[in-house]
Design an enzyme around this catalytic site. Structure first.
Site, short mmCIF file in Angstrom:
data_model
loop_
_atom_site.label_atom_id
_atom_site.label_comp_id
_atom_site.label_asym_id
_atom_site.label_seq_id
_atom_site.Cartn_x
_atom_site.Cartn_y
_atom_site.Cartn_z
N HIS A 12 4.73 -7.14 8.50
CA HIS A 12 3.56 -7.11 9.40
C HIS A 12 2.26 -7.20 8.60
O HIS A 12 1.26 -6.55 8.91
CB HIS A 12 3.59 -5.88 10.31
N HIS A 59 -1.82 2.45 10.28
CA HIS A 59 -2.51 2.41 8.99
C HIS A 59 -3.87 3.11 9.12
O HIS A 59 -4.91 2.52 8.92
CB HIS A 59 -2.69 0.97 8.52
N HIS A 193 6.29 -4.44 -1.88
CA HIS A 193 4.89 -4.67 -2.21
C HIS A 193 4.23 -3.38 -2.67
O HIS A 193 4.60 -2.29 -2.26
CB HIS A 193 4.11 -5.29 -1.05
N GLU A 240 8.23 1.15 3.76
CA GLU A 240 8.16 0.69 5.15
C GLU A 240 9.50 0.15 5.65
O GLU A 240 9.75 0.13 6.85
CB GLU A 240 7.08 -0.39 5.29
#
Length: 280
Positions: A12, A59, A193, A240
């Protein structure tokens, strides 16, 4: 009765939303990344899910250090795109399914999951970017959306096994809902990441692709991956991927992979995407 028929996993990454919003998807940098979602767009249009349970992480848009729910389910009628510092995305509001969401919330609490029930919140790129990747740029999203937010930002996040068990419980809850509706569940976030520090830009293609393999080949292995392995092998944001295990747990033991896509780079991250059909 209601039924979960399929699951989707997808990154996402916020810049995917930017590329979509500003019509950059045909540019050289983005073309191959977005092409990997073309098959899914056609397939979702044919499947016509009535409801998508969309697992994502906030977030610091709806939640911050004042309140950190491990699992939060959106039970409201409507959820607006969040302003993440540069204005809300110009995408449709998310229309919820309060009856099903409240039913799931009740079932999960009685199944001994301590859910946070949210009636009002704005939803950020974690939720809206997957919708753009799967549905394009419609005037309204073509199905109802139940947001399910998971804390993977502040330690401690839930384990992969706990996420899997939550997926199983969600499936039981959906199957006990009396309305005849087609439900999909999407797990979002990742893949490998890291956005800061000396390892910023870390991407682990081999680890990512084994994770994608084992969603169908050896999902039980994925349940046992410890937090430290996600951190070591996939960077500080790779955790995630535990949210994909909520999706996978909800599909039951047997699935068929219908589509898969992996692309590097998109911004400084890896894009992962998979479509799984529930078989039993």
């Amino acid at each position: 009765m209601a039924r979960i028929t399929a699951g989707i996993g997808s990154s996402h990454i916020p810049l995917l939303g930017v590329a979509s919003d500003f019509d950059k998807t045909g540019e050289d940098y983005w073309r191959d990344c977005f092409a990997g979602y073309d098959w899914t767009k056609g397939w979702v249009a044919q499947q016509r899910p009535d409801v998508v349970i969309l697992v994502y992480n906030d977030h610091a848009s709806a939640f911050d250090m004042r309140i950190i729910p491990t699992f939060a389910i959106g039970c409201g009628e409507r959820f607006r795109p969040a302003d993440e510092g540069w204005g809300p995305r110009a995408v449709p509001d998310v229309i919820g399914h309060p009856d099903l969401a409240w039913h799931i919330a009740q079932c999960l609490v009685l199944d001994e999951f301590d859910m946070t029930i949210i009636n009002e919140m704005d939803v950020d790129h974690g939720l809206t970017v997957p919708l753009s990747m799967m549905f394009g740029k419609p005037d309204a999203w073509p199905c109802r959306i139940i947001p399910l937010a998971v804390n993977v930002v502040t330690y401690p996040p839930p384990t992969g096994n706990r996420c899997w068990l939550l997926g199983e419980a969600i499936a039981r809850a959906v199957e006990s809902f009396p309305e005849d509706i087609n439900v999909q569940i999407w797990g979002t976030g990742g893949m490998s990441h890291q956005l800061q520090g000396p390892r910023a830009g870390l991407i682990n293609k081999a680890w990512d692709n084994r994770f994608l393999d084992d969603l169908s080949a050896d999902p039980q292995r994925l349940r046992r991956i410890p937090h430290i392995e996600y951190l070591r092998e996939t960077g500080s944001e790779g955790i995630e991927m535990v949210m994909w295990l909520i999706m996978r747990g909800a599909l039951g033991p047997d699935v068929r992979q219908l589509h898969r896509h992996y692309h590097v780079p998109a911004s400084n991250t890896a894009v992962g995407h998979i479509v799984l059909e529930k078989l039993t």
